[in-house]
Design a protein around this motif. Structure first.
Motif, PDB file in Angstrom:
ATOM      1  N   ALA A 194       1.053  -1.369  -0.183  1.00 44.86           N
ATOM      2  CA  ALA A 194      -0.432  -0.259   0.297  1.00 44.86           C
ATOM      3  C   ALA A 194       0.821   1.096  -0.117  1.00 44.86           C
ATOM      4  CB  ALA A 194      -0.535  -0.099   1.054  1.00 44.86           C
ATOM      5  N   THR A 195       1.831   1.311   0.688  1.00 42.68           N
ATOM      6  CA  THR A 195       2.413   2.419   0.478  1.00 42.68           C
ATOM      7  C   THR A 195       3.199   2.177  -0.411  1.00 42.68           C
ATOM      8  OG1 THR A 195       3.481   2.181   3.071  1.00 42.68           O
ATOM      9  CG2 THR A 195       4.818   3.279   2.014  1.00 42.68           C
ATOM     10  N   ALA A 196       3.828   1.865  -1.167  1.00 42.78           N
ATOM     11  CA  ALA A 196       4.421   1.554  -2.527  1.00 42.78           C
ATOM     12  C   ALA A 196       3.662   1.976  -4.029  1.00 42.78           C
ATOM     13  CB  ALA A 196       5.598  -0.036  -2.974  1.00 42.78           C
ATOM     14  N   LEU A 197       2.249   1.809  -3.489  1.00 40.82           N
ATOM     15  CA  LEU A 197       1.390   2.191  -4.512  1.00 40.82           C
ATOM     16  C   LEU A 197       0.651   3.665  -4.072  1.00 40.82           C
ATOM     17  CD1 LEU A 197      -0.971  -0.816  -5.000  1.00 40.82           C
ATOM     18  CD2 LEU A 197       0.761  -0.080  -6.152  1.00 40.82           C
ATOM     19  N   ARG A 198       1.231   3.961  -2.915  1.00 40.36           N
ATOM     20  CA  ARG A 198       0.220   5.481  -2.595  1.00 40.36           C
ATOM     21  C   ARG A 198       1.403   6.500  -2.427  1.00 40.36           C
ATOM     22  NH1 ARG A 198      -1.287   4.068   1.606  1.00 40.36           N
ATOM     23  NH2 ARG A 198       1.230   4.539   3.464  1.00 40.36           N
ATOM     24  N   GLU A 199       2.878   6.284  -2.436  1.00 35.97           N
ATOM     25  CA  GLU A 199       4.339   7.273  -2.573  1.00 35.97           C
ATOM     26  C   GLU A 199       4.523   7.176  -3.174  1.00 35.97           C
ATOM     27  OE1 GLU A 199       5.915   7.448   1.745  1.00 35.97           O
ATOM     28  OE2 GLU A 199       3.758   7.470   2.444  1.00 35.97           O
ATOM     29  N   ARG A 200       5.503   6.120  -3.872  1.00 36.66           N
ATOM     30  CA  ARG A 200       6.532   5.545  -5.336  1.00 36.66           C
ATOM     31  C   ARG A 200       6.232   6.932  -6.362  1.00 36.66           C
ATOM     32  NH1 ARG A 200       9.162   0.718  -6.639  1.00 36.66           N
ATOM     33  NH2 ARG A 200       9.285   1.401  -8.487  1.00 36.66           N
ATOM     34  N   LEU A 201       7.770   7.739  -6.750  1.00 40.62           N
ATOM     35  CA  LEU A 201       7.952   8.408  -7.686  1.00 40.62           C
ATOM     36  C   LEU A 201       7.241   8.199  -8.725  1.00 40.62           C
ATOM     37  CD1 LEU A 201      10.748  10.217  -5.969  1.00 40.62           C
ATOM     38  CD2 LEU A 201       8.319  11.222  -5.367  1.00 40.62           C
ATOM     39  N   ASP A 202       8.029   7.236  -9.135  1.00 41.72           N
ATOM     40  CA  ASP A 202       7.559   6.328 -10.872  1.00 41.72           C
ATOM     41  C   ASP A 202       6.129   6.332 -11.088  1.00 41.72           C
ATOM     42  OD1 ASP A 202       7.186   4.499  -8.936  1.00 41.72           O
ATOM     43  OD2 ASP A 202       8.693   3.050 -10.152  1.00 41.72           O
ATOM     44  N   LEU A 203       5.673   5.803  -9.930  1.00 40.91           N
ATOM     45  CA  LEU A 203       3.840   5.622 -10.234  1.00 40.91           C
ATOM     46  C   LEU A 203       3.415   7.217  -9.861  1.00 40.91           C
ATOM     47  CD1 LEU A 203       2.859   2.904  -7.880  1.00 40.91           C
ATOM     48  CD2 LEU A 203       3.049   3.066 -10.175  1.00 40.91           C
ATOM     49  N   ARG A 204       3.759   7.822  -8.888  1.00 43.59           N
ATOM     50  CA  ARG A 204       3.434   9.548  -9.106  1.00 43.59           C
ATOM     51  C   ARG A 204       3.512   9.969 -10.372  1.00 43.59           C
ATOM     52  NH1 ARG A 204       4.391  11.920  -3.378  1.00 43.59           N
ATOM     53  NH2 ARG A 204       3.384  10.976  -1.710  1.00 43.59           N
ATOM     54  N   ALA A 205       4.694   9.548 -11.368  1.00 41.54           N
ATOM     55  CA  ALA A 205       4.816  10.050 -12.375  1.00 41.54           C
ATOM     56  C   ALA A 205       4.021  10.270 -13.634  1.00 41.54           C
ATOM     57  CB  ALA A 205       6.265  10.738 -12.699  1.00 41.54           C
ATOM     58  N   LEU A 206       3.883   8.468 -13.529  1.00 39.48           N
ATOM     59  CA  LEU A 206       3.124   7.647 -14.521  1.00 39.48           C
ATOM     60  C   LEU A 206       1.689   8.734 -14.397  1.00 39.48           C
ATOM     61  CD1 LEU A 206       4.355   4.360 -14.528  1.00 39.48           C
ATOM     62  CD2 LEU A 206       4.518   6.184 -16.640  1.00 39.48           C
ATOM     63  N   ARG A 207       0.832   9.060 -13.193  1.00 36.61           N
ATOM     64  CA  ARG A 207      -0.355   8.727 -13.039  1.00 36.61           C
ATOM     65  C   ARG A 207      -0.200  10.372 -13.796  1.00 36.61           C
ATOM     66  NH1 ARG A 207       0.128   7.077  -7.703  1.00 36.61           N
ATOM     67  NH2 ARG A 207      -0.800   5.273  -7.056  1.00 36.61           N
ATOM     68  N   ARG A 208       1.161  11.511 -13.134  1.00 35.78           N
ATOM     69  CA  ARG A 208       0.510  12.680 -14.082  1.00 35.78           C
ATOM     70  C   ARG A 208       0.514  12.528 -15.513  1.00 35.78           C
ATOM     71  NH1 ARG A 208       4.826  13.934 -12.038  1.00 35.78           N
ATOM     72  NH2 ARG A 208       6.218  13.720 -13.353  1.00 35.78           N
ATOM     73  N   ASP A 209       1.549  11.550 -16.376  1.00 28.47           N
ATOM     74  CA  ASP A 209       0.838  11.417 -17.470  1.00 28.47           C
ATOM     75  C   ASP A 209       0.543  10.779 -17.735  1.00 28.47           C
ATOM     76  OD1 ASP A 209       3.094  10.763 -20.029  1.00 28.47           O
ATOM     77  OD2 ASP A 209       2.521   8.925 -19.419  1.00 28.47           O
ATOM     78  N   LEU A 210      -0.916  10.399 -17.384  1.00 30.17           N
ATOM     79  CA  LEU A 210      -1.783  10.030 -17.390  1.00 30.17           C
ATOM     80  C   LEU A 210      -2.562  10.802 -17.800  1.00 30.17           C
ATOM     81  CD1 LEU A 210      -3.430   7.318 -18.569  1.00 30.17           C
ATOM     82  CD2 LEU A 210      -4.329   7.102 -16.499  1.00 30.17           C
ATOM     83  N   ASP A 211      -2.891  11.604 -16.546  1.00 31.98           N
ATOM     84  CA  ASP A 211      -3.503  12.818 -16.489  1.00 31.98           C
ATOM     85  C   ASP A 211      -3.405  13.386 -17.928  1.00 31.98           C
ATOM     86  OD1 ASP A 211      -4.493  11.836 -14.519  1.00 31.98           O
ATOM     87  OD2 ASP A 211      -3.827  13.132 -13.035  1.00 31.98           O
ATOM     88  N   THR A 212      -2.036  13.903 -18.008  1.00 27.74           N
ATOM     89  CA  THR A 212      -1.668  15.458 -19.094  1.00 27.74           C
ATOM     90  C   THR A 212      -2.251  14.328 -20.592  1.00 27.74           C
ATOM     91  OG1 THR A 212       0.391  15.880 -17.841  1.00 27.74           O
ATOM     92  CG2 THR A 212       0.294  15.927 -20.216  1.00 27.74           C
ATOM     93  N   THR A 213      -1.766  12.944 -20.528  1.00 26.73           N
ATOM     94  CA  THR A 213      -2.304  12.212 -22.193  1.00 26.73           C
ATOM     95  C   THR A 213      -4.031  12.355 -22.263  1.00 26.73           C
ATOM     96  OG1 THR A 213      -0.462  10.939 -21.875  1.00 26.73           O
ATOM     97  CG2 THR A 213      -1.926  10.389 -23.342  1.00 26.73           C
ATOM     98  N   ALA A 214      -4.831  12.234 -20.916  1.00 27.41           N
ATOM     99  CA  ALA A 214      -6.384  12.027 -21.252  1.00 27.41           C
ATOM    100  C   ALA A 214      -6.750  13.508 -21.201  1.00 27.41           C
ATOM    101  CB  ALA A 214      -6.889  12.230 -19.943  1.00 27.41           C
ATOM    102  N   ASP A 215      -5.718  14.105 -21.383  1.00 23.00           N
ATOM    103  CA  ASP A 215      -5.900  15.933 -21.552  1.00 23.00           C
ATOM    104  C   ASP A 215      -6.352  16.321 -22.579  1.00 23.00           C
ATOM    105  OD1 ASP A 215      -6.932  16.829 -18.674  1.00 23.00           O
ATOM    106  OD2 ASP A 215      -5.007  17.469 -17.897  1.00 23.00           O
ATOM    107  N   ARG A 216      -4.876  15.686 -23.267  1.00 24.77           N
ATOM    108  CA  ARG A 216      -4.698  16.716 -24.593  1.00 24.77           C
ATOM    109  C   ARG A 216      -5.499  15.330 -25.557  1.00 24.77           C
ATOM    110  NH1 ARG A 216       1.485  13.701 -25.713  1.00 24.77           N
ATOM    111  NH2 ARG A 216       0.956  14.851 -27.748  1.00 24.77           N
ATOM    112  N   SER A 217      -6.162  14.360 -24.807  1.00 29.88           N
ATOM    113  CA  SER A 217      -7.069  13.771 -26.033  1.00 29.88           C
ATOM    114  C   SER A 217      -8.440  14.553 -25.841  1.00 29.88           C
ATOM    115  CB  SER A 217      -6.660  12.101 -25.678  1.00 29.88           C
ATOM    116  OG  SER A 217      -5.593  11.583 -25.617  1.00 29.88           O
TER     117      SER A 217
END
Length: 299
Positions: free
Chosen positions: A97-120
Protein backbone atom coordinates in the motif's frame (compact mmCIF):
# COMPACT_ATOMS: atom_id res chain seq x y z
CA UNK A 1 35.42 -4.90 9.96
CA UNK A 2 38.91 -3.52 9.45
CA UNK A 3 39.43 -3.28 13.22
CA UNK A 4 38.36 -6.93 13.63
CA UNK A 5 40.73 -8.02 10.85
CA UNK A 6 43.57 -6.14 12.53
CA UNK A 7 42.95 -8.00 15.79
CA UNK A 8 42.90 -11.32 13.93
CA UNK A 9 46.19 -10.46 12.26
CA UNK A 10 47.77 -9.51 15.58
CA UNK A 11 46.80 -12.87 17.09
CA UNK A 12 48.09 -14.72 14.02
CA UNK A 13 51.37 -12.80 14.07
CA UNK A 14 51.84 -13.61 17.75
CA UNK A 15 51.34 -17.29 16.99
CA UNK A 16 53.72 -17.16 14.06
CA UNK A 17 56.45 -15.46 16.09
CA UNK A 18 56.06 -17.93 18.93
CA UNK A 19 56.20 -20.84 16.49
CA UNK A 20 59.39 -19.44 14.97
CA UNK A 21 61.10 -19.14 18.34
CA UNK A 22 60.01 -22.60 19.49
CA UNK A 23 61.15 -24.17 16.23
CA UNK A 24 64.51 -22.45 16.56
CA UNK A 25 65.17 -24.11 19.94
CA UNK A 26 63.83 -27.46 18.77
CA UNK A 27 60.50 -27.48 20.67
CA UNK A 28 58.35 -27.22 17.54
CA UNK A 29 58.28 -29.34 14.40
CA UNK A 30 58.61 -27.82 10.95
CA UNK A 31 55.07 -28.97 10.13
CA UNK A 32 53.62 -27.18 13.16
CA UNK A 33 55.57 -24.06 12.28
CA UNK A 34 54.34 -24.22 8.68
CA UNK A 35 50.74 -24.39 9.88
CA UNK A 36 51.16 -21.27 11.98
CA UNK A 37 52.88 -19.48 9.10
CA UNK A 38 49.95 -20.38 6.82
CA UNK A 39 47.52 -18.94 9.36
CA UNK A 40 49.56 -15.74 9.52
CA UNK A 41 49.63 -15.43 5.74
CA UNK A 42 45.88 -15.93 5.49
CA UNK A 43 45.26 -13.32 8.18
CA UNK A 44 47.58 -10.89 6.36
CA UNK A 45 45.66 -11.38 3.10
CA UNK A 46 42.33 -10.77 4.85
CA UNK A 47 43.74 -7.63 6.47
CA UNK A 48 44.98 -6.31 3.12
CA UNK A 49 41.55 -6.83 1.55
CA UNK A 50 39.85 -5.16 4.52
CA UNK A 51 42.15 -2.14 4.24
CA UNK A 52 41.46 -1.86 0.52
CA UNK A 53 37.69 -2.11 1.04
CA UNK A 54 37.78 0.51 3.79
CA UNK A 55 39.76 2.91 1.59
CA UNK A 56 37.50 2.38 -1.43
CA UNK A 57 34.32 2.82 0.62
CA UNK A 58 35.70 6.00 2.14
CA UNK A 59 36.53 7.36 -1.32
CA UNK A 60 33.04 6.54 -2.55
CA UNK A 61 31.48 8.26 0.46
CA UNK A 62 33.59 11.37 -0.10
CA UNK A 63 32.61 11.38 -3.78
CA UNK A 64 28.91 11.05 -2.99
CA UNK A 65 29.15 13.94 -0.51
CA UNK A 66 31.08 16.05 -3.02
CA UNK A 67 34.18 16.40 -0.86
CA UNK A 68 37.81 16.65 -1.92
CA UNK A 69 41.18 17.71 -0.56
CA UNK A 70 41.12 18.66 3.11
CA UNK A 71 37.34 18.28 3.14
CA UNK A 72 37.72 14.52 2.60
CA UNK A 73 39.58 14.21 5.91
CA UNK A 74 36.37 13.51 7.81
CA UNK A 75 35.92 11.25 10.83
CA UNK A 76 33.50 8.34 10.80
CA UNK A 77 31.84 6.82 13.87
CA UNK A 78 33.49 3.76 15.35
CA UNK A 79 30.38 1.60 15.01
CA UNK A 80 27.19 1.29 13.00
CA UNK A 81 23.87 2.35 14.56
CA UNK A 82 22.35 -0.25 16.81
CA UNK A 83 19.65 -2.52 15.41
CA UNK A 84 16.09 -1.32 16.00
CA UNK A 85 13.87 -3.26 18.37
CA UNK A 86 11.60 -5.92 16.91
CA UNK A 87 8.47 -3.86 17.60
CA UNK A 88 9.99 -0.90 15.73
CA UNK A 89 10.37 -2.78 12.45
CA UNK A 90 8.23 -1.87 9.48
CA UNK A 91 5.30 -4.22 9.02
CA UNK A 92 4.97 -6.14 5.79
CA UNK A 93 1.17 -5.68 5.71
CA UNK A 94 1.35 -2.09 4.48
CA UNK A 95 4.43 -2.40 2.25
CA UNK A 96 2.45 -2.73 -0.98
CA UNK A 97 0.00 0.00 0.00
CA UNK A 98 2.82 2.40 0.82
CA UNK A 99 4.54 1.71 -2.50
CA UNK A 100 1.36 2.28 -4.52
CA UNK A 101 0.58 5.44 -2.61
CA UNK A 102 4.01 7.10 -2.39
CA UNK A 103 6.36 5.82 -5.11
CA UNK A 104 7.65 8.61 -7.30
CA UNK A 105 7.58 6.60 -10.52
CA UNK A 106 3.89 5.77 -10.04
CA UNK A 107 3.09 9.39 -9.31
CA UNK A 108 4.91 10.43 -12.46
CA UNK A 109 3.03 7.84 -14.51
CA UNK A 110 -0.29 9.03 -13.09
CA UNK A 111 0.64 12.59 -14.02
CA UNK A 112 1.65 11.41 -17.48
CA UNK A 113 -1.70 9.65 -17.88
CA UNK A 114 -3.61 12.74 -16.76
CA UNK A 115 -1.69 14.89 -19.22
CA UNK A 116 -2.25 12.45 -22.07
CA UNK A 117 -5.96 12.30 -21.26
CA UNK A 118 -6.23 16.10 -21.24
CA UNK A 119 -4.46 16.31 -24.61
CA UNK A 120 -6.88 13.73 -25.99
CA UNK A 121 -9.91 15.64 -24.77
CA UNK A 122 -10.87 13.14 -22.09
CA UNK A 123 -11.00 15.18 -18.92
CA UNK A 124 -11.26 12.86 -15.96
CA UNK A 125 -10.00 9.76 -17.75
CA UNK A 126 -6.69 10.09 -15.95
CA UNK A 127 -8.41 9.91 -12.61
CA UNK A 128 -10.17 6.72 -13.67
CA UNK A 129 -7.10 5.03 -15.10
CA UNK A 130 -4.87 6.38 -12.37
CA UNK A 131 -7.09 5.13 -9.57
CA UNK A 132 -5.47 1.97 -8.34
CA UNK A 133 -8.21 0.42 -6.25
CA UNK A 134 -6.82 -0.24 -2.82
CA UNK A 135 -8.52 -2.06 0.02
CA UNK A 136 -7.42 -4.03 3.05
CA UNK A 137 -9.03 -7.46 3.28
CA UNK A 138 -9.44 -9.63 6.35
CA UNK A 139 -10.99 -13.00 5.65
CA UNK A 140 -11.74 -15.67 8.24
CA UNK A 141 -12.42 -19.27 7.22
CA UNK A 142 -13.66 -21.94 9.65
CA UNK A 143 -13.52 -25.67 9.01
CA UNK A 144 -16.74 -27.35 10.06
CA UNK A 145 -15.13 -30.67 10.96
CA UNK A 146 -12.32 -29.45 13.18
CA UNK A 147 -13.53 -25.98 14.05
CA UNK A 148 -10.15 -24.58 13.04
CA UNK A 149 -10.27 -20.89 12.11
CA UNK A 150 -7.78 -19.31 9.75
CA UNK A 151 -7.54 -15.57 9.18
CA UNK A 152 -5.84 -14.08 6.16
CA UNK A 153 -4.98 -10.42 5.82
CA UNK A 154 -3.59 -8.42 2.95
CA UNK A 155 -3.94 -5.54 0.57
CA UNK A 156 -6.03 -6.11 -2.52
CA UNK A 157 -5.14 -3.96 -5.48
CA UNK A 158 -6.97 -3.61 -8.75
CA UNK A 159 -6.24 -1.36 -11.69
CA UNK A 160 -9.44 -0.85 -13.67
CA UNK A 161 -9.14 -0.41 -17.43
CA UNK A 162 -12.57 0.86 -18.50
CA UNK A 163 -13.85 0.71 -22.05
CA UNK A 164 -14.89 3.85 -23.88
CA UNK A 165 -16.84 4.47 -27.03
CA UNK A 166 -14.14 6.37 -28.81
CA UNK A 167 -16.12 6.97 -31.97
CA UNK A 168 -15.15 10.24 -33.54
CA UNK A 169 -14.23 11.90 -30.27
CA UNK A 170 -10.58 10.94 -30.56
CA UNK A 171 -8.26 9.74 -33.25
CA UNK A 172 -6.58 6.36 -33.30
CA UNK A 173 -3.32 7.98 -32.32
CA UNK A 174 -4.81 9.61 -29.23
CA UNK A 175 -6.45 6.36 -28.25
CA UNK A 176 -3.16 4.48 -28.61
CA UNK A 177 -1.32 7.08 -26.53
CA UNK A 178 -3.90 6.86 -23.77
CA UNK A 179 -3.90 3.07 -23.73
CA UNK A 180 -0.11 3.05 -23.74
CA UNK A 181 0.01 5.38 -20.71
CA UNK A 182 -2.54 3.22 -18.89
CA UNK A 183 -0.58 0.06 -19.66
CA UNK A 184 2.61 1.70 -18.36
CA UNK A 185 0.86 2.61 -15.13
CA UNK A 186 -0.51 -0.90 -14.71
CA UNK A 187 2.88 -2.50 -15.38
CA UNK A 188 4.60 -0.13 -12.96
CA UNK A 189 2.00 -0.86 -10.27
CA UNK A 190 2.55 -4.61 -10.60
CA UNK A 191 6.32 -4.12 -10.45
CA UNK A 192 6.01 -1.84 -7.43
CA UNK A 193 3.96 -4.41 -5.53
CA UNK A 194 6.46 -7.16 -6.31
CA UNK A 195 9.46 -5.03 -5.33
CA UNK A 196 7.76 -3.97 -2.10
CA UNK A 197 7.22 -7.60 -1.11
CA UNK A 198 10.72 -8.71 -2.18
CA UNK A 199 12.56 -5.91 -0.41
CA UNK A 200 10.50 -6.28 2.74
CA UNK A 201 11.45 -9.97 2.86
CA UNK A 202 15.13 -9.07 2.46
CA UNK A 203 14.76 -6.37 5.12
CA UNK A 204 13.13 -8.69 7.64
CA UNK A 205 15.55 -11.56 6.96
CA UNK A 206 18.54 -9.22 7.27
CA UNK A 207 17.23 -8.07 10.66
CA UNK A 208 16.75 -11.66 11.82
CA UNK A 209 20.29 -12.59 10.80
CA UNK A 210 21.85 -9.48 12.34
CA UNK A 211 19.87 -9.93 15.55
CA UNK A 212 20.96 -13.58 15.74
CA UNK A 213 24.59 -12.50 15.39
CA UNK A 214 24.25 -9.77 18.00
CA UNK A 215 22.15 -11.69 20.53
CA UNK A 216 23.53 -15.22 20.17
CA UNK A 217 26.68 -15.69 18.06
CA UNK A 218 28.67 -12.75 19.43
CA UNK A 219 27.97 -13.40 23.14
CA UNK A 220 28.79 -17.06 22.60
CA UNK A 221 32.13 -16.18 20.97
CA UNK A 222 32.99 -13.83 23.85
CA UNK A 223 32.05 -16.47 26.41
CA UNK A 224 34.26 -19.04 24.70
CA UNK A 225 37.15 -16.59 24.60
CA UNK A 226 36.76 -15.78 28.31
CA UNK A 227 36.64 -19.47 29.13
CA UNK A 228 39.78 -20.06 27.06
CA UNK A 229 41.62 -17.36 29.02
CA UNK A 230 40.59 -18.99 32.31
CA UNK A 231 41.70 -22.41 31.13
CA UNK A 232 44.98 -21.02 29.83
CA UNK A 233 45.64 -19.34 33.17
CA UNK A 234 44.97 -22.69 34.82
CA UNK A 235 47.38 -24.36 32.39
CA UNK A 236 44.65 -26.58 30.97
CA UNK A 237 45.07 -25.45 27.33
CA UNK A 238 48.05 -24.34 25.28
CA UNK A 239 48.81 -20.87 24.02
CA UNK A 240 47.93 -22.06 20.50
CA UNK A 241 44.39 -22.85 21.56
CA UNK A 242 44.16 -19.46 23.25
CA UNK A 243 45.32 -17.65 20.12
CA UNK A 244 42.96 -19.69 17.94
CA UNK A 245 40.05 -18.69 20.21
CA UNK A 246 41.07 -15.05 19.95
CA UNK A 247 41.04 -15.29 16.16
CA UNK A 248 37.59 -16.92 16.22
CA UNK A 249 36.25 -14.18 18.49
CA UNK A 250 37.54 -11.50 16.11
CA UNK A 251 35.98 -13.35 13.19
CA UNK A 252 32.65 -13.38 15.05
CA UNK A 253 32.88 -9.61 15.52
CA UNK A 254 33.52 -9.13 11.78
CA UNK A 255 30.59 -11.39 10.87
CA UNK A 256 28.26 -9.53 13.27
CA UNK A 257 29.36 -6.18 11.84
CA UNK A 258 28.74 -7.33 8.27
CA UNK A 259 25.28 -8.64 9.21
CA UNK A 260 24.49 -5.30 10.84
CA UNK A 261 25.66 -3.48 7.71
CA UNK A 262 23.49 -5.74 5.51
CA UNK A 263 20.43 -4.82 7.55
CA UNK A 264 20.91 -1.08 7.11
CA UNK A 265 21.50 -1.55 3.39
CA UNK A 266 18.33 -3.65 3.17
CA UNK A 267 16.40 -0.95 5.01
CA UNK A 268 17.67 1.67 2.57
CA UNK A 269 16.63 -0.45 -0.42
CA UNK A 270 13.20 -1.02 1.14
CA UNK A 271 12.70 2.69 1.72
CA UNK A 272 13.62 3.37 -1.91
CA UNK A 273 11.29 0.64 -3.16
CA UNK A 274 8.38 2.05 -1.14
CA UNK A 275 8.79 5.78 -1.72
CA UNK A 276 11.26 6.32 -4.55
CA UNK A 277 11.52 4.07 -7.57
CA UNK A 278 12.90 0.68 -8.51
CA UNK A 279 16.17 0.24 -6.54
CA UNK A 280 19.08 0.22 -8.93
CA UNK A 281 16.96 1.36 -11.87
CA UNK A 282 16.25 5.09 -11.55
CA UNK A 283 16.19 5.39 -15.33
CA UNK A 284 12.74 3.80 -15.31
CA UNK A 285 11.26 7.02 -13.96
CA UNK A 286 9.10 8.38 -16.79
CA UNK A 287 9.04 11.97 -17.83
CA UNK A 288 5.99 14.05 -18.60
CA UNK A 289 5.20 14.90 -22.22
CA UNK A 290 7.27 17.77 -23.53
CA UNK A 291 4.27 19.56 -25.05
CA UNK A 292 1.39 19.03 -22.63
CA UNK A 293 -0.61 21.95 -24.01
CA UNK A 294 -0.21 21.09 -27.68
CA UNK A 295 -3.53 20.20 -29.36
CA UNK A 296 -3.89 16.65 -30.56
CA UNK A 297 -5.22 15.47 -33.89
CA UNK A 298 -8.95 15.77 -34.27
CA UNK A 299 -9.30 18.94 -32.10
Amino acid sequence: VLAARERMHEAAEAGGELARRMARVGNFSRLQQAREIAITQDAAAQLARARLNAALEREQLARLMGLWGAQADFTLPDALPALPAADALRSGDDAEATALRERLDLRALRRDLDTTADRSGWAGVGSVFGDIGLSYSRNTATERASGHRETTRGWEVELPLPLFDWGGAATGRARAELQHSAAQLQDAAIRARSEARSHWLRYRTAWDLAHQQQAEALPLARFMQDEAVLRYNGMFISVWELLAEARRASQAVAAATEAQRDFWLAQTDLQLALTGTSPGAPADLPSAPTTPNAPSEGH
